[in-house]
Motif scaffolding. Sequence first.
Motif, mmCIF file in Angstrom:
data_model
loop_
_atom_site.group_PDB
_atom_site.id
_atom_site.type_symbol
_atom_site.label_atom_id
_atom_site.label_comp_id
_atom_site.label_asym_id
_atom_site.label_seq_id
_atom_site.Cartn_x
_atom_site.Cartn_y
_atom_site.Cartn_z
ATOM 1 N N GLN A 1 0.816 -1.212 0.000
ATOM 2 C CA GLN A 1 0.000 0.000 0.000
ATOM 3 C C GLN A 1 0.854 1.270 0.000
ATOM 4 O OE1 GLN A 1 -3.318 -0.161 -0.400
ATOM 5 N NE2 GLN A 1 -3.298 2.052 -0.648
ATOM 6 N N LYS A 2 1.966 1.244 0.716
ATOM 7 C CA LYS A 2 2.849 2.421 0.760
ATOM 8 C C LYS A 2 3.433 2.706 -0.625
ATOM 9 C CE LYS A 2 6.950 4.225 3.057
ATOM 10 N NZ LYS A 2 8.038 3.930 3.989
ATOM 11 N N GLN A 3 3.906 1.662 -1.296
ATOM 12 C CA GLN A 3 4.467 1.829 -2.633
ATOM 13 C C GLN A 3 3.405 2.279 -3.617
ATOM 14 O OE1 GLN A 3 5.928 -2.170 -2.922
ATOM 15 N NE2 GLN A 3 8.061 -1.537 -2.634
ATOM 16 N N LEU A 4 2.199 1.746 -3.468
ATOM 17 C CA LEU A 4 1.088 2.106 -4.339
ATOM 18 C C LEU A 4 0.733 3.586 -4.181
ATOM 19 C CD1 LEU A 4 -0.789 0.726 -6.353
ATOM 20 C CD2 LEU A 4 -2.338 0.259 -4.478
ATOM 21 N N ASN A 5 0.702 4.060 -2.937
ATOM 22 C CA ASN A 5 0.417 5.472 -2.694
ATOM 23 C C ASN A 5 1.523 6.358 -3.266
ATOM 24 O OD1 ASN A 5 -1.949 4.853 -1.352
ATOM 25 N ND2 ASN A 5 -0.992 4.880 0.669
ATOM 26 N N GLN A 6 2.760 5.932 -3.114
ATOM 27 C CA GLN A 6 3.892 6.697 -3.632
ATOM 28 C C GLN A 6 3.832 6.783 -5.158
ATOM 29 O OE1 GLN A 6 7.674 4.954 -2.714
ATOM 30 N NE2 GLN A 6 8.802 6.818 -3.170
ATOM 31 N N MET A 7 3.533 5.678 -5.813
ATOM 32 C CA MET A 7 3.433 5.658 -7.273
ATOM 33 C C MET A 7 2.281 6.548 -7.740
ATOM 34 S SD MET A 7 4.900 4.244 -9.926
ATOM 35 C CE MET A 7 5.548 2.648 -9.525
ATOM 36 N N SER A 8 1.184 6.504 -7.026
ATOM 37 C CA SER A 8 0.024 7.324 -7.369
ATOM 38 C C SER A 8 0.366 8.814 -7.251
ATOM 39 C CB SER A 8 -1.138 6.963 -6.457
ATOM 40 O OG SER A 8 -2.305 7.599 -6.854
ATOM 41 N N ARG A 9 1.074 9.186 -6.185
ATOM 42 C CA ARG A 9 1.489 10.585 -6.017
ATOM 43 C C ARG A 9 2.440 11.014 -7.128
ATOM 44 N NH1 ARG A 9 1.994 9.395 -0.490
ATOM 45 N NH2 ARG A 9 4.213 9.070 -0.828
ATOM 46 N N MET A 10 3.359 10.142 -7.498
ATOM 47 C CA MET A 10 4.303 10.474 -8.567
ATOM 48 C C MET A 10 3.581 10.746 -9.875
ATOM 49 S SD MET A 10 7.678 8.020 -8.022
ATOM 50 C CE MET A 10 7.403 7.352 -9.619
ATOM 51 N N ILE A 11 2.613 9.903 -10.211
ATOM 52 C CA ILE A 11 1.868 10.080 -11.454
ATOM 53 C C ILE A 11 1.062 11.371 -11.409
ATOM 54 C CG2 ILE A 11 -0.017 9.149 -12.848
ATOM 55 C CD1 ILE A 11 1.101 6.357 -12.213
ATOM 56 N N ASN A 12 0.413 11.651 -10.274
ATOM 57 C CA ASN A 12 -0.370 12.881 -10.156
ATOM 58 C C ASN A 12 0.526 14.112 -10.238
ATOM 59 O OD1 ASN A 12 -2.814 11.578 -9.960
ATOM 60 N ND2 ASN A 12 -2.752 11.481 -7.728
ATOM 61 N N ASN A 13 1.687 14.075 -9.589
ATOM 62 C CA ASN A 13 2.618 15.206 -9.661
ATOM 63 C C ASN A 13 3.137 15.415 -11.075
ATOM 64 O OD1 ASN A 13 2.354 15.776 -6.955
ATOM 65 N ND2 ASN A 13 4.158 14.600 -6.360
ATOM 66 N N MET A 14 3.415 14.333 -11.773
ATOM 67 C CA MET A 14 3.896 14.420 -13.141
ATOM 68 C C MET A 14 2.823 15.050 -14.033
ATOM 69 S SD MET A 14 5.525 11.440 -15.553
ATOM 70 C CE MET A 14 4.084 10.422 -15.469
ATOM 71 N N ASN A 15 1.572 14.643 -13.837
ATOM 72 C CA ASN A 15 0.484 15.210 -14.636
ATOM 73 C C ASN A 15 0.297 16.697 -14.348
ATOM 74 O OD1 ASN A 15 -0.067 12.848 -15.985
ATOM 75 N ND2 ASN A 15 -1.671 12.218 -14.580
ATOM 76 N N ARG A 16 0.389 17.099 -13.086
ATOM 77 C CA ARG A 16 0.260 18.512 -12.741
ATOM 78 C C ARG A 16 1.393 19.334 -13.326
ATOM 79 N NH1 ARG A 16 -0.099 17.731 -6.923
ATOM 80 N NH2 ARG A 16 -1.802 16.275 -6.843
ATOM 81 N N TYR A 17 2.615 18.799 -13.287
ATOM 82 C CA TYR A 17 3.773 19.502 -13.835
ATOM 83 C C TYR A 17 3.623 19.707 -15.331
ATOM 84 C CZ TYR A 17 8.559 20.466 -15.237
ATOM 85 O OH TYR A 17 9.684 21.033 -15.793
ATOM 86 N N LYS A 18 3.140 18.681 -16.041
ATOM 87 C CA LYS A 18 2.981 18.764 -17.485
ATOM 88 C C LYS A 18 1.892 19.758 -17.855
ATOM 89 C CE LYS A 18 5.961 15.764 -18.951
ATOM 90 N NZ LYS A 18 7.017 16.057 -19.889
ATOM 91 N N LYS A 19 0.831 19.870 -17.060
ATOM 92 C CA LYS A 19 -0.260 20.788 -17.367
ATOM 93 C C LYS A 19 0.155 22.235 -17.186
ATOM 94 C CE LYS A 19 -3.993 17.579 -16.479
ATOM 95 N NZ LYS A 19 -5.123 17.236 -15.630
#
Length: 72
Positions: free
Chosen positions: A52-70
């Motif tokens: 669950q910890k790794q899953l949350n970390q991966m989810s945050r990374m993807i969301n941060n990447m999407n925000r940065y690109k926008k």
Amino acid sequence: MNIVIPIITFVVGAVAGFAIGVFYLRKQFANMAMDQKQIQQMARKMGMNLNQKQLNQMSRMINNMNRYKKKK
């Protein structure tokens, strides 16, 4: 001289094709919106089992990447 031109053309085409492929894949990954279930499925396909910890970390990374690109 007749053999040099096709070799140069092949090399230039391969490099250009690779560069276009990398650009396209990065663009597709940046636009991906994935929930945790999809991330878990993708990880299992790659042979990894995320806790669950790794899953949350991966989810945050993807969301941060999407925000940065926008922002760009």
